[in-house]
Design an enzyme around this catalytic site. Structure first.
Site, PDB file in Angstrom:
ATOM      1  N   CYS A 300      19.077  47.386  67.012  1.00 44.63           N
ATOM      2  CA  CYS A 300      19.219  47.069  68.439  1.00 44.63           C
ATOM      3  C   CYS A 300      17.888  47.043  69.184  1.00 44.63           C
ATOM      4  O   CYS A 300      17.567  46.076  69.885  1.00 44.63           O
ATOM      5  CB  CYS A 300      20.194  48.048  69.093  1.00 44.63           C
ATOM      6  SG  CYS A 300      19.634  49.772  69.142  1.00 44.63           S
ATOM      7  N   HIS A 348      21.665  53.036  71.990  1.00 44.33           N
ATOM      8  CA  HIS A 348      21.874  51.599  71.758  1.00 44.33           C
ATOM      9  C   HIS A 348      21.374  50.817  72.962  1.00 44.33           C
ATOM     10  O   HIS A 348      21.377  51.308  74.092  1.00 44.33           O
ATOM     11  CB  HIS A 348      23.357  51.297  71.519  1.00 44.33           C
ATOM     12  CG  HIS A 348      23.599  49.905  71.022  1.00 44.33           C
ATOM     13  ND1 HIS A 348      23.359  49.524  69.722  1.00 44.33           N
ATOM     14  CD2 HIS A 348      24.040  48.789  71.658  1.00 44.33           C
ATOM     15  CE1 HIS A 348      23.660  48.244  69.575  1.00 44.33           C
ATOM     16  NE2 HIS A 348      24.064  47.765  70.745  1.00 44.33           N
ATOM     17  N   HIS A 360      23.079  41.473  71.501  1.00 45.06           N
ATOM     18  CA  HIS A 360      22.626  42.718  70.874  1.00 45.06           C
ATOM     19  C   HIS A 360      22.890  42.690  69.372  1.00 45.06           C
ATOM     20  O   HIS A 360      23.644  41.860  68.870  1.00 45.06           O
ATOM     21  CB  HIS A 360      23.306  43.932  71.521  1.00 45.06           C
ATOM     22  CG  HIS A 360      24.770  44.068  71.197  1.00 45.06           C
ATOM     23  ND1 HIS A 360      25.372  45.285  70.973  1.00 45.06           N
ATOM     24  CD2 HIS A 360      25.763  43.149  71.061  1.00 45.06           C
ATOM     25  CE1 HIS A 360      26.654  45.122  70.724  1.00 45.06           C
ATOM     26  NE2 HIS A 360      26.919  43.833  70.772  1.00 45.06           N
TER      27      HIS A 360
END
Length: 385
Positions: A300, A348, A360
């Site tokens: 990420c 994240h 993402h």
């Protein structure tokens, strides 16, 4: 008549009474049943428990992955520093040897003339030349050139000793960081292996039900994204009308500059944000791999770092550092290009593309994709500096 014979008492190993024999047989039967019985198995977890456990493991693996990224970045910097220090130590050692050779030259000359050779030899062997000078009268017997040689030697020895100590400490720090790197890597691999094992035990029917749960989650997240998009569009229209009427934002109304939708213009479509988004879109479909920062795969924070790098902006490597690399804004004020962070531990991150959506790198086994920002609990939104 034959003599009377008394009957002998029964032997301890002889015949038992029926009651005792029955009890013994019963005990043997029970023991046999216990020995042959299959070991009790733990109850199988419900599908909901499996889904939650797998989700938690992926999150924990991602957190461990960010720790790995931090340790890897730190290791790279520390290794460069150690290499620089070792090169410096090598150069200083060479200069120290030159200074020692210079001292040896005039020590030999003194020996040939019978002047203070033992003192000079002791100097070369001394652990601390300066202490040696403080305790002797050697300096009084040296020429100007010899004094300069001694000064050079003392300076080089002190500097070399300090650099060697600094290099040694840096090596120890590097070793600890490398150990942390290995620990984080093993932690990621262990959690992912556990998640794969849980999923492998599901039946076909359970996997189908799990997919249905995932679809429901996606649909709910999309519903919230659509709601945000409508709200942002309404805010943008209200600001447009205010501007047309001459009130604008100078009156203090509204929530800030133009925001929200992909086509709202102004600050939402800066050249840098456009470049970052174009890069991110080009990565859609590439696999998530923890610790990866491109070009073939990403985690990420590796994706967001690479996207903004393409726009000429340098972001740190980890989510924990990226969240500090800009200005925090509200979710309603999010603009394309902003970074959206998730979970309380900020483990994240995705890049906002407008209309409540982001690009993402989701998790192991998935691919870079567009998704609602409400797919996970939002921590904060940051606009890169």
């Amino acid at each position: 008549m034959a003599p009377h014979r008394r009957s002998r008492p029964p032997s301890p190993m002889g015949i038992r009474t029926p009651a005792i024999a029955t009890a013994a047989l019963t005990s043997v039967a029970l023991l046999s049943q216990t020995a042959n019985a299959a070991p009790s198995e733990e109850p199988k977890p419900s599908l909901e428990e499996v889904e939650k456990k797998v989700g938690d493991l992926y999150r924990q693996a991602e957190t461990a992955g960010e720790k790995y990224n931090a340790a890897k970045e730190k290791t790279t910097k520390q290794k460069k520093r150690v290499d620089t220090l070792l090169d410096d130590v090598a150069r200083r050692t060479e200069k120290l040897n030159d200074a020692r050779e210079e001292l040896g030259t005039f020590a030999a000359a003194q020996y040939r003339t019978g002047a203070a050779a033992p003192d000079t030899a002791s100097l070369l062997l001394a652990d601390n030349p300066q202490d040696y000078f403080d305790q002797t009268q050697l300096m009084d017997r040296l020429t100007s050139r010899q004094k300069q040689s001694v000064d050079d030697y003392v300076t080089q020895q002190t500097a070399t000793t300090e650099k060697r100590q600094e290099a040694s400490e840096s090596l120890e720090t590097l070793t600890r960081t490398q150990s942390s790197l290995k620990t984080s890597k093993a932690d990621v691999q262990r959690k992912l292996a556990t998640a794969r094992d849980l999923l492998s035990k599901l039946t076909t029917e359970e996997k189908a039900r799990l997919a249905a749960i995932e679809r429901q989650k996606q649909e709910e997240a999309q519903r919230k994204a659509d709601e945000l998009a409508r709200q942002q569009a309404a805010d943008a229209e209200r600001r447009r009308q205010e501007a047309a009427q001459g009130t604008g934002t100078s009156t203090g109304t509204g929530t800030g500059s133009a925001v929200g939708t992909s086509g709202s213009g102004s600050a939402a479509s800066t050249a840098k944000a456009d470049k970052a988004l174009a890069f991110a879109r080009a990565q859609v479909g590439k696999p998530y791999v923890w610790g990866a920062s491109g070009p073939g795969s990403y985690d990420c924070s590796g994706l967001t770092q690479a996207a903004w790098k393409a726009a000429g902006v340098t972001l740190p490597r980890t989510t924990w550092d990226q969240v500090k690399a800009g200005t925090t804004v509200s979710v309603n004020s999010a603009q394309p290009g902003d970074l959206v962070f998730f979970y309380d531990d900020i483990s994240h991150v995705g890049i906002y593309i407008g209309d409540g959506m982001m690009i993402h790198a989701p998790k192991p086994g998935a691919y870079v994709r567009e998704e609602s920002i409400y797919y996970m609990p939002i921590h904060s939104v940051v606009r890169p500096a």
